[in-house]
Design a protein around this motif. Structure first.
Motif, PDB file in Angstrom:
ATOM      1  N   ASP A  69     -15.000  24.786   2.348  1.00 55.34           N
ATOM      2  CA  ASP A  69     -14.118  25.886   2.041  1.00 55.34           C
ATOM      3  C   ASP A  69     -14.630  27.198   1.832  1.00 55.34           C
ATOM      4  O   ASP A  69     -13.865  28.275   2.449  1.00 55.34           O
ATOM      5  CB  ASP A  69     -13.728  25.683   0.539  1.00 55.34           C
ATOM      6  CG  ASP A  69     -12.748  24.429   0.552  1.00 55.34           C
ATOM      7  OD1 ASP A  69     -12.095  24.008   1.669  1.00 55.34           O
ATOM      8  OD2 ASP A  69     -12.644  23.769  -0.722  1.00 55.34           O
ATOM      9  N   SER A 245      -1.194  17.256  -4.872  1.00 50.49           N
ATOM     10  CA  SER A 245      -0.416  18.401  -4.393  1.00 50.49           C
ATOM     11  C   SER A 245      -1.157  19.020  -3.404  1.00 50.49           C
ATOM     12  O   SER A 245      -0.729  19.688  -2.739  1.00 50.49           O
ATOM     13  CB  SER A 245      -0.202  18.899  -5.972  1.00 50.49           C
ATOM     14  OG  SER A 245       0.518  18.143  -6.656  1.00 50.49           O
ATOM     15  N   VAL A 246      -2.300  19.436  -3.727  1.00 50.42           N
ATOM     16  CA  VAL A 246      -3.015  20.509  -2.978  1.00 50.42           C
ATOM     17  C   VAL A 246      -3.410  19.808  -1.518  1.00 50.42           C
ATOM     18  O   VAL A 246      -3.110  20.436  -0.534  1.00 50.42           O
ATOM     19  CB  VAL A 246      -4.549  20.930  -3.528  1.00 50.42           C
ATOM     20  CG1 VAL A 246      -5.433  21.597  -2.479  1.00 50.42           C
ATOM     21  CG2 VAL A 246      -4.204  21.553  -4.692  1.00 50.42           C
ATOM     22  N   LEU A 249       0.154  19.936   0.517  1.00 52.23           N
ATOM     23  CA  LEU A 249       0.416  21.380   0.930  1.00 52.23           C
ATOM     24  C   LEU A 249      -0.407  21.616   2.061  1.00 52.23           C
ATOM     25  O   LEU A 249      -0.150  22.093   2.919  1.00 52.23           O
ATOM     26  CB  LEU A 249       0.058  21.943  -0.115  1.00 52.23           C
ATOM     27  CG  LEU A 249       0.794  23.474   0.068  1.00 52.23           C
ATOM     28  CD1 LEU A 249       2.208  23.488  -0.087  1.00 52.23           C
ATOM     29  CD2 LEU A 249       0.350  24.514  -1.295  1.00 52.23           C
ATOM     30  N   PHE A 250      -1.798  21.147   1.995  1.00 55.33           N
ATOM     31  CA  PHE A 250      -2.680  21.581   2.993  1.00 55.33           C
ATOM     32  C   PHE A 250      -2.155  20.834   4.461  1.00 55.33           C
ATOM     33  O   PHE A 250      -2.151  21.658   5.425  1.00 55.33           O
ATOM     34  CB  PHE A 250      -4.022  21.168   2.592  1.00 55.33           C
ATOM     35  CG  PHE A 250      -5.143  21.303   3.616  1.00 55.33           C
ATOM     36  CD1 PHE A 250      -5.759  22.666   3.752  1.00 55.33           C
ATOM     37  CD2 PHE A 250      -5.685  20.378   4.498  1.00 55.33           C
ATOM     38  CE1 PHE A 250      -6.582  22.916   4.814  1.00 55.33           C
ATOM     39  CE2 PHE A 250      -6.749  20.492   5.323  1.00 55.33           C
ATOM     40  CZ  PHE A 250      -7.260  21.757   5.717  1.00 55.33           C
ATOM     41  N   THR A 253       1.562  21.795   5.598  1.00 55.74           N
ATOM     42  CA  THR A 253       1.489  23.001   6.454  1.00 55.74           C
ATOM     43  C   THR A 253       0.844  23.010   7.529  1.00 55.74           C
ATOM     44  O   THR A 253       1.603  23.455   8.745  1.00 55.74           O
ATOM     45  CB  THR A 253       1.100  24.104   5.531  1.00 55.74           C
ATOM     46  OG1 THR A 253      -0.046  23.991   5.089  1.00 55.74           O
ATOM     47  CG2 THR A 253       2.002  24.522   4.393  1.00 55.74           C
ATOM     48  N   ILE A 276      -0.843  29.573   3.706  1.00 52.34           N
ATOM     49  CA  ILE A 276      -0.800  28.630   2.556  1.00 52.34           C
ATOM     50  C   ILE A 276      -1.854  27.500   2.858  1.00 52.34           C
ATOM     51  O   ILE A 276      -2.634  27.452   1.930  1.00 52.34           O
ATOM     52  CB  ILE A 276       0.307  27.796   2.562  1.00 52.34           C
ATOM     53  CG1 ILE A 276       1.857  28.556   2.410  1.00 52.34           C
ATOM     54  CG2 ILE A 276       0.549  26.633   1.962  1.00 52.34           C
ATOM     55  CD1 ILE A 276       3.036  28.191   2.351  1.00 52.34           C
ATOM     56  N   TYR A 277      -2.431  27.087   4.001  1.00 55.61           N
ATOM     57  CA  TYR A 277      -3.202  26.272   4.094  1.00 55.61           C
ATOM     58  C   TYR A 277      -4.558  26.850   4.542  1.00 55.61           C
ATOM     59  O   TYR A 277      -5.553  26.285   4.071  1.00 55.61           O
ATOM     60  CB  TYR A 277      -2.974  25.069   5.311  1.00 55.61           C
ATOM     61  CG  TYR A 277      -3.093  25.583   6.951  1.00 55.61           C
ATOM     62  CD1 TYR A 277      -4.310  25.829   7.261  1.00 55.61           C
ATOM     63  CD2 TYR A 277      -2.001  25.958   7.592  1.00 55.61           C
ATOM     64  CE1 TYR A 277      -4.569  26.240   8.646  1.00 55.61           C
ATOM     65  CE2 TYR A 277      -2.188  26.195   8.925  1.00 55.61           C
ATOM     66  CZ  TYR A 277      -3.506  26.591   9.506  1.00 55.61           C
ATOM     67  OH  TYR A 277      -3.608  26.931  10.716  1.00 55.61           O
ATOM     68  N   THR A 281      -4.498  27.158  -0.507  1.00 57.03           N
ATOM     69  CA  THR A 281      -4.949  25.660  -0.755  1.00 57.03           C
ATOM     70  C   THR A 281      -6.672  25.814  -0.913  1.00 57.03           C
ATOM     71  O   THR A 281      -6.760  25.017  -2.128  1.00 57.03           O
ATOM     72  CB  THR A 281      -4.411  24.492   0.172  1.00 57.03           C
ATOM     73  OG1 THR A 281      -5.018  24.993   1.497  1.00 57.03           O
ATOM     74  CG2 THR A 281      -3.205  24.531   0.197  1.00 57.03           C
ATOM     75  N   ASN A 285      -9.287  24.711  -5.139  1.00 55.44           N
ATOM     76  CA  ASN A 285      -9.982  23.327  -4.651  1.00 55.44           C
ATOM     77  C   ASN A 285     -11.122  23.510  -5.616  1.00 55.44           C
ATOM     78  O   ASN A 285     -11.548  22.390  -6.027  1.00 55.44           O
ATOM     79  CB  ASN A 285     -10.510  23.370  -3.341  1.00 55.44           C
ATOM     80  CG  ASN A 285      -9.667  22.802  -2.276  1.00 55.44           C
ATOM     81  OD1 ASN A 285      -8.596  21.899  -2.964  1.00 55.44           O
ATOM     82  ND2 ASN A 285      -9.825  22.700  -1.059  1.00 55.44           N
TER      83      ASN A 285
END
Length: 312
Positions: A69, A245-246, A249-250, A253, A276-277, A281, A285
């Motif tokens: 990340d 949820s995360v 969304l990741f 998108t 967004i991704y 997101t 994390n």
């Protein structure tokens, strides 16, 4: 290389051409989110490295996720922030290819590792007695090596194929980084093969990873539902819900940007989905996967106390 492409530099048009909006995005949104994501991931990595009680397979996966990340957000956001602060939107051809390469590599590695972590959670919750016999050190190392190696091979293929394209007079990229789709669109040569490779190479990584996550979490939800304690059930469901949820969304998108017909795309929609991704997101994390964990919070407290003591 300049004779082949026709351009030596690209211009990243960014999210907005309004100076006031650029300053707002720079100061409040991206700088703040990048700081939070970087701090959270670094603290997670340091807490795991400096506490011997966290030398387990689960925290090994968490440390790798935090590192990915951190690398994923660092491929795009720092360059964008520098451009906003200097009032320049130029990026060299070599820098553009390098940014695209590492963006795809770290993004694909992140996607596969999320599915690996979902499988690890499934074994820990649904098969706790067999967890240690299944998740051996060799298997754990393999599950971490596969995302790295496969993602970099895929990214290398994309980089080599993009390098074969010609870019004549249009050097304006309608994005805030060198996205592969944006580069394909502004190319003045036939990019049909590149478009096919996006579906053939990147598509399976995203779709298979997302499917594995859903398949892994389905029995986890049923197992949690059988927990007799209402408090324990609520805590487990809130954790699983945050993860899903995360992750949704990741992946949602990413699928919307790269696997929908090009006729439905607009530059503005693609940039919003990418933000967004690629930015939103990864920020929570470390808190969802790591810093809510009581063992990690204890390790982090010890780490901060050690740092304060050494300074004193």
């Amino acid at each position: 290389m300049g004779n082949q492409t026709g351009v030596l530099d690209f211009l990243l048009l960014g999210l907005s051409d309004q100076p006031e909006q650029q300053q707002l995005l720079f100061r409040l949104l991206f700088l703040g989110m990048y700081f939070i994501a970087t701090l959270g991931n670094l603290l997670t990595i340091l807490a795991i490295c400096f506490d011997s009680h966290l030398y387990t397979l689960m925290y090994f996966f968490l440390a790798n996720l935090s590192f990915l990340d951190l690398c994923f957000t660092s491929t795009t956001i720092p360059k964008m922030l520098i451009n906003y602060s200097l009032g320049s939107n130029a990026i060299s051809y070599a820098e553009c290819l390098a940014q695209m390469y590492f963006y795809i590599a770290f993004g694909a590695s992140d996607s596969i590792l999320l599915s690996v972590m979902a499988y690890d959670h499934y074994l820990a919750v649904c098969h706790p007695l067999h967890y240690c016999t299944i998740m051996t050190s060799c298997l754990c190392a393999l599950l971490v090596a596969v995302p790295w190696v496969s993602a970099h091979l895929i990214s290398m293929v994309h980089a080599v194929m993009i390098a074969q394209l010609s870019f004549c007079t249009n050097n304006k990229i309608p994005h805030f980084f060198c996205d592969i789709n944006a580069l394909i669109k502004i190319s003045c040569s036939d990019a049909h093969v590149n478009e096919i490779l996006v579906f053939l190479l990147t598509g399976p990584i995203v779709l298979i990873s997302f499917t594995c996550i859903l398949v892994s979490y389905t029995p986890i939800v049923f197992a949690v539902w059988k927990v007799p304690s209402a408090h324990g059930k609520w805590k487990a469901f809130s954790t699983c819900g945050s993860h899903l949820s995360v992750v949704s969304l990741f992946f949602g998108t990413i699928i919307g940007v790269y696997f929908n017909p090009s006729s439905t795309h607009t530059a503005q929609k693609d940039m919003i989905a990418t933000v967004i991704y690629a930015v939103v997101t990864p920020t929570p994390n470390p808190f969802i996967y790591s810093l809510w964990n009581k063992d990690l919070k204890r390790a982090l407290g010890k780490l901060l106390d050690l740092q304060c003591f050494s300074k004193g």
